[in-house]
Design an enzyme around this catalytic site. Structure first.
Site, mmCIF file in Angstrom:
data_model
loop_
_atom_site.group_PDB
_atom_site.id
_atom_site.type_symbol
_atom_site.label_atom_id
_atom_site.label_comp_id
_atom_site.label_asym_id
_atom_site.label_seq_id
_atom_site.Cartn_x
_atom_site.Cartn_y
_atom_site.Cartn_z
ATOM 1 N N SER A 144 0.854 -1.191 0.000
ATOM 2 C CA SER A 144 0.000 0.000 0.000
ATOM 3 C C SER A 144 0.886 1.235 0.000
ATOM 4 C CB SER A 144 -0.889 0.033 1.247
ATOM 5 O OG SER A 144 -1.562 1.284 1.367
ATOM 6 N N TYR A 157 -1.795 -0.499 10.237
ATOM 7 C CA TYR A 157 -1.943 -0.907 8.830
ATOM 8 C C TYR A 157 -0.681 -0.560 8.050
ATOM 9 C CZ TYR A 157 -3.854 -1.062 4.071
ATOM 10 O OH TYR A 157 -4.071 -1.337 2.747
#
Length: 263
Positions: A144, A157
């Site tokens: 990501s 995350y």
């Protein structure tokens, strides 16, 4: 075989029932690959059926070692091999660091890190010489842009996606040193307005970091030189590229597909 033609290859996509994973599965199928969608969401069976004949679905909890063994074996048995593995399944739970919950941390660690690690384990075992498929191939991990920027409320995350990047590079080195013939790369998607992406913008507003969902989205666009959010097709095309012969000398790399947000 040259270019982006994946005819004759078999791909397994985790988290392929919906969102980015569904887009990746559709793009791989459109390029000629046989696709096995692996997901805990049984709607993946409908997604696989919508791809047409020659594709399949398998139930897979990516945190389950035995489940991975069964999924990769089933892919070989049902579709005739395994040449491409897309470790896409992931989970994002927003929280300020001061409010983060232990169970949420564990869930992200389990799905994003353990799930990717097990995918690498069983993908390499299946694709390497002597494995059930044994023809080498390409593993594509989905990291990501969060691994490359400091964006609020996604600390855990971000950490898990940074781990995906590191595992990618080590796996590529091991595969090369041991003669597995498997390239291992990762993609850093930018924000895409899927259910997960839209949920993140909503979370930012609810946490008081931005005055509204629109303001949160606007902040992301402002940080992006390309001046827009990502689209599913942007990420799916990158995966097809890394699965194809066009990327034959790309290995151990992280490919940003974020409009420049993480530069």
């Amino acid at each position: 075989m040259t270019g982006m033609d994946l005819t004759g290859r078999v791909a397994l996509v985790t988290g392929g029932a919906q969102g980015l994973g569904e887009g990746m599965a559709r793009a791989l199928a459109a390029a000629g690959a046989k696709v096995m969608i692996a997901d805990v969401n049984e709607a993946g069976a409908e997604t696989a059926a919508s791809l047409g004949d020659g594709h399949g679905f398998t139930h897979l909890d990516v945190t389950d070692d035995a489940g991975w063994e069964a999924a990769t074996a089933g892919c070989v048995e049902q579709l005739g091999g395994l040449d491409v593995l897309v470790n896409n399944a992931g989970v994002e739970i927003s929280s300020l660091i001061t409010e983060v919950q232990t169970d949420d941390i564990r869930k992200m660690l389990d799905v994003n890190i353990l799930g990717t690690a097990l995918g690498l384990k069983h993908g390499l075992r299946t694709m390497r010489p002597g494995g059930a498929a044994g023809q080498g191939g390409s593993i594509i991990n989905i990291a990501s842009v969060a691994a490359t920027i400091a964006f609020p409320a996604i600390s855990i995350y971000s950490g898990t996606k940074s781990a995906v990047d590191r595992m990618t590079r080590v796996a590529a080195m091991e595969s090369g040193k041991l003669g597995y013939g498997v390239r291992v790369n990762c993609v850093y998607p930018g924000l895409v307005p899927t259910a997960m992406g839209a949920g993140l913008a909503t979370d930012m507003a609810e946490l008081g970091l931005y005055p509204s969902v629109e303001a949160a989205i606007g902040a992301v666009v402002e940080l992006t030189p390309s001046g827009r959010l990502g689209e599913v097709e942007d990420m799916a095309d990158a995966v097809v590229f890394l699965a194809s012969d066009q990327s034959r000398f790309v290995n151990g790399a992280g490919l940003p597909v974020d409009g420049g947000m993480g530069m």
